[in-house]
Every structure is written in C-alpha cells, then in structure tokens.
Motif scaffolding. Structure first.
Motif, PDB file in Angstrom:
ATOM      1  N   UNK A   1       0.814  -1.213   0.000  1.00  0.00           N
ATOM      2  CA  UNK A   1       0.000   0.000   0.000  1.00  0.00           C
ATOM      3  C   UNK A   1       0.849   1.264   0.000  1.00  0.00           C
ATOM      4  N   UNK A   2       1.964   1.237   0.703  1.00  0.00           N
ATOM      5  CA  UNK A   2       2.810   2.434   0.761  1.00  0.00           C
ATOM      6  C   UNK A   2       3.489   2.736  -0.570  1.00  0.00           C
ATOM      7  N   UNK A   3       3.728   1.705  -1.363  1.00  0.00           N
ATOM      8  CA  UNK A   3       4.403   1.921  -2.639  1.00  0.00           C
ATOM      9  C   UNK A   3       3.442   2.097  -3.809  1.00  0.00           C
ATOM     10  N   UNK A   4       2.137   1.937  -3.592  1.00  0.00           N
ATOM     11  CA  UNK A   4       1.173   2.097  -4.681  1.00  0.00           C
ATOM     12  C   UNK A   4       0.369   3.371  -4.482  1.00  0.00           C
ATOM     13  N   UNK A   5      -0.420   3.690  -5.483  1.00  0.00           N
ATOM     14  CA  UNK A   5      -1.240   4.900  -5.402  1.00  0.00           C
ATOM     15  C   UNK A   5      -2.662   4.606  -4.961  1.00  0.00           C
ATOM     16  N   UNK A   6      -2.951   3.375  -4.555  1.00  0.00           N
ATOM     17  CA  UNK A   6      -4.285   3.003  -4.099  1.00  0.00           C
ATOM     18  C   UNK A   6      -4.514   3.506  -2.680  1.00  0.00           C
ATOM     19  N   UNK A   7      -5.708   3.271  -2.173  1.00  0.00           N
ATOM     20  CA  UNK A   7      -6.019   3.669  -0.808  1.00  0.00           C
ATOM     21  C   UNK A   7      -5.224   2.837   0.184  1.00  0.00           C
TER      22      UNK A   7
END
Length: 84
Positions: free
Chosen positions: A48-54
């Motif tokens: 999650x920290x490396x993606x642009x999702x919630x």
C-alpha cells in the motif's frame, strides 16, 4: 511494489504484480499459525505504501486471504473427500 523497484525486469515479464499474493499463500500454507496473517499485514502495508491506491486495501485483502487459508488448512475435516 518493492521488488519491481529494485528489479525493474520483473514488471516487463509481468511477475511483479503476482509476487506478494504468492508469498502470502505460500506462507499461509507452510506456517499455518498466527505468523502468516502478520506477514500478510506487513506485506500489505509495504504494498500500500508503494502504490497509489487507498491505504489499507491490500492489508485487508491479504490478511483475509491468509486467515482463510490458515483456518481451513488447520481443520482435519477439510482434508477428507466427502464423496469417497
């Protein structure tokens, strides 16, 4: 994901997106206790920290997957075939 940043050729072959769920499934089957969902949460946070999702979506999905596998793999009646 972390590995495609370190190894950019993983995105070219399409392996980078499936690596984290495969690690969670393997850890859930091999560990079979409370360590597997904890590992799933840690990997979900990194994802999650490396993606642009919630933030939190991958944590919930990976934790649910791991908890389901761990609970079903530990039940002895799940290893028998009902029609035999």
């Amino acid at each position: 994901m972390i590995l495609p940043v370190i190894f950019p050729f993983l995105n070219v072959v399409g392996f980078g997106s499936a690596l984290v769920p495969l690690v969670v499934i393997y850890a859930s089957l091999e560990l079979g206790d409370e360590r597997a969902p904890v590992l799933a949460c840690i990997l979900g946070i990194f994802l999650d920290l490396t993606s642009s999702n919630r933030l939190g979506t991958s944590v919930l999905v990976l934790f649910s997957l791991s908890a389901l596998i761990v609970t079903q793999a530990s039940r002895p009646e799940s290893h028998t075939w009902p029609f035999g």
